[in-house]
Write an enzyme that holds these catalytic residues in place. Structure first.
Site, PDB file in Angstrom:
ATOM      1  N   PHE A  28      -7.872   8.804   9.198  1.00 34.28           N
ATOM      2  CA  PHE A  28      -7.898   9.086   7.764  1.00 34.28           C
ATOM      3  C   PHE A  28      -9.128   8.429   7.173  1.00 34.28           C
ATOM      4  CE2 PHE A  28      -5.640   5.149   8.393  1.00 34.28           C
ATOM      5  CZ  PHE A  28      -6.024   4.326   7.355  1.00 34.28           C
ATOM      6  N   ASN A  30      -0.700   4.057   0.971  1.00 36.44           N
ATOM      7  CA  ASN A  30      -1.524   4.894   1.842  1.00 36.44           C
ATOM      8  C   ASN A  30      -0.726   5.229   3.105  1.00 36.44           C
ATOM      9  OD1 ASN A  30      -3.401   5.570   3.997  1.00 36.44           O
ATOM     10  ND2 ASN A  30      -5.043   4.905   2.645  1.00 36.44           N
ATOM     11  N   ARG A  45      -8.930  -2.375  12.227  1.00 32.31           N
ATOM     12  CA  ARG A  45      -7.536  -2.678  11.865  1.00 32.31           C
ATOM     13  C   ARG A  45      -6.763  -3.180  13.089  1.00 32.31           C
ATOM     14  NH1 ARG A  45      -6.904   1.460   8.926  1.00 32.31           N
ATOM     15  NH2 ARG A  45      -7.558   0.330   7.062  1.00 32.31           N
ATOM     16  N   LYS A  91      -8.450   4.761  19.683  1.00 25.41           N
ATOM     17  CA  LYS A  91      -8.832   4.115  18.417  1.00 25.41           C
ATOM     18  C   LYS A  91      -8.146   2.757  18.287  1.00 25.41           C
ATOM     19  CE  LYS A  91      -8.606   4.486  13.421  1.00 25.41           C
ATOM     20  NZ  LYS A  91      -8.021   5.142  12.260  1.00 25.41           N
ATOM     21  N   ASP A 110      -7.293  -5.003   2.948  1.00 25.99           N
ATOM     22  CA  ASP A 110      -8.454  -4.456   2.262  1.00 25.99           C
ATOM     23  C   ASP A 110      -9.494  -4.186   3.339  1.00 25.99           C
ATOM     24  OD1 ASP A 110      -9.560  -3.506  -0.186  1.00 25.99           O
ATOM     25  OD2 ASP A 110     -11.062  -5.073  -0.016  1.00 25.99           O
ATOM     26  N   TYR A 121     -12.614   7.404   6.200  1.00 23.63           N
ATOM     27  CA  TYR A 121     -13.958   7.588   6.751  1.00 23.63           C
ATOM     28  C   TYR A 121     -13.971   7.761   8.269  1.00 23.63           C
ATOM     29  CZ  TYR A 121     -15.318   5.847   2.127  1.00 23.63           C
ATOM     30  OH  TYR A 121     -15.455   5.679   0.779  1.00 23.63           O
ATOM     31  N   SER A 140       0.848  -1.188   0.000  1.00 20.23           N
ATOM     32  CA  SER A 140       0.000   0.000   0.000  1.00 20.23           C
ATOM     33  C   SER A 140       0.888   1.244   0.000  1.00 20.23           C
ATOM     34  CB  SER A 140      -0.903   0.025   1.235  1.00 20.23           C
ATOM     35  OG  SER A 140      -1.623   1.242   1.300  1.00 20.23           O
TER      36      SER A 140
END
Length: 197
Positions: free
Chosen positions: A154, A10, A183, A177, A73, A156, A8
């Site tokens: 980041f 990201n 995740r 979080k 994903d 949503y 990724s």
């Protein structure tokens, strides 16, 4: 310490994985590498596609040895949108660049008075350089806020309120979080699967 290629580019995901899996040394997917396929119908399909595609490319072109490849994903599944955007979360509203705008468009799609229940889902695929890939998953239930709230996280995160909280993932501190998120739960399952505990 295992050296792992993260399939990724990201930056938010790279930061979260480094925080959630400090036992691993991550190498980000290089700029010159190809885009990885995401054509599956399910999160697991996409995660495996990306992990196996990245492993095959790295074997031919990798700049340094790695122990394995990790692909993620994940997405937001909204009850009022029949589970959407789901596996299409990363490709939702491609005409909008800023996630704040994407979030506001998604919220505008929720009919007045509709159930705002939603869940975040994450599937991780780990492919050792030799051998069979495995997958693990994590999810968190919650609801949608009425507007984009907070600048943390980041994607949503600023519109998702996890069950038991009154703040969005965009408003909660990252330490909180990381005890709740999809995740984080998937990473805990991966840690157990790889014997890192």
């Amino acid at each position: 310490m295992l050296k792992v290629l993260l399939a990724s580019r990201n930056a938010g995901k790279l930061r979260e994985f480094a925080e959630l899996l400090p036992e691993l040394h991550f190498i980000p997917w290089p700029a010159e590498a190809p885009e990885l396929p995401e054509t599956g119908a399910f999160f697991q399909d996409n995660a495996l596609q990306k992990a196996e595609g990245a492993r095959a490319w790295w074997r031919e072109h990798g700049a340094e040895p790695v122990d394995g490849v990790l692909a993620d994903d994940s997405g937001l599944c909204v009850d009022a949108l029949w589970g959407g955007p789901g596996v299409l979360s990363a490709r939702f509203a491609p005409d909008l660049l800023a996630y704040q705008d994407k979030n506001r468009r998604l919220l505008a799609m929720i009919p007045d008075g509709a159930d705002r229940a939603a869940r975040f889902v994450c599937v991780l695929a780990y492919a050792p350089l030799e051998g069979e890939a495995c997958t693990v998953s994590g999810s968190v239930d919650g609801s949608l806020a009425f507007d984009h709230r907070g600048e943390g996280g980041f994607g949503y995160d600023p519109i998702f309120i996890p069950d038991g909280q009154d703040r969005t993932f965009g408003e909660l501190p990252s330490e909180t979080k990381h005890t709740l998120s999809h995740r984080a739960r998937a990473c805990a399952a991966l840690r157990a699967r790889l014997g890192l505990d």
